[in-house]
Design a protein around this motif. Structure first.
Motif, mmCIF file in Angstrom:
data_model
loop_
_atom_site.group_PDB
_atom_site.id
_atom_site.type_symbol
_atom_site.label_atom_id
_atom_site.label_comp_id
_atom_site.label_asym_id
_atom_site.label_seq_id
_atom_site.Cartn_x
_atom_site.Cartn_y
_atom_site.Cartn_z
ATOM 1 N N ALA A 110 0.865 -1.202 -0.159
ATOM 2 C CA ALA A 110 -0.136 -0.085 -0.118
ATOM 3 C C ALA A 110 1.007 1.234 0.012
ATOM 4 N N ALA A 168 2.438 1.687 -3.394
ATOM 5 C CA ALA A 168 1.388 2.132 -4.315
ATOM 6 C C ALA A 168 1.128 3.678 -4.122
ATOM 7 N N VAL A 169 1.282 4.074 -2.817
ATOM 8 C CA VAL A 169 1.261 5.742 -2.665
ATOM 9 C C VAL A 169 2.626 6.384 -3.346
ATOM 10 N N ALA A 184 2.327 6.709 -6.878
ATOM 11 C CA ALA A 184 1.271 7.604 -7.352
ATOM 12 C C ALA A 184 1.791 9.125 -7.203
ATOM 13 N N ALA A 212 -1.136 10.913 -5.230
ATOM 14 C CA ALA A 212 -1.580 10.019 -4.572
ATOM 15 C C ALA A 212 -3.102 10.364 -3.902
ATOM 16 N N GLU A 221 -5.968 5.831 -1.533
ATOM 17 C CA GLU A 221 -4.844 5.119 -1.440
ATOM 18 C C GLU A 221 -3.859 5.404 -0.163
#
Length: 74
Positions: free
Chosen positions: A40, A43-44, A47, A51, A55
């Motif tokens: 997670a 993923a941030v 992005a 973000a 997220e």
């Protein structure tokens, strides 16, 4: 690499999430974070700089699940 206190998962999570948000840094592979939390936060970071709140919430919820805390959304 982000400096984090050894043995303090909350501080490590907050430092790594901040680095992901501010600089797009992915967490180190050998962290105190669980696999879902690591994914997670990654993923941030990926992005960055866009973000979303969702997220970020997913990262907090993953941390809560993996460390026995209450999730942010119920």
């Amino acid at each position: 690499m982000t400096e984090v206190p050894a043995g303090d998962p909350r501080s490590a999570f907050e430092a790594m999430l901040t680095a992901a948000l501010v600089a797009g840094r992915t967490p180190a592979a050998s962290t105190v974070l669980g696999s879902q939390t690591w994914a997670a936060v990654d993923a941030v970071a990926r992005a960055h700089p866009d973000a979303t709140a969702e997220e970020i919430a997913v990262a907090y919820d993953a941390f809560a699940r993996e460390h026995g805390l209450r999730p942010t959304a119920e």
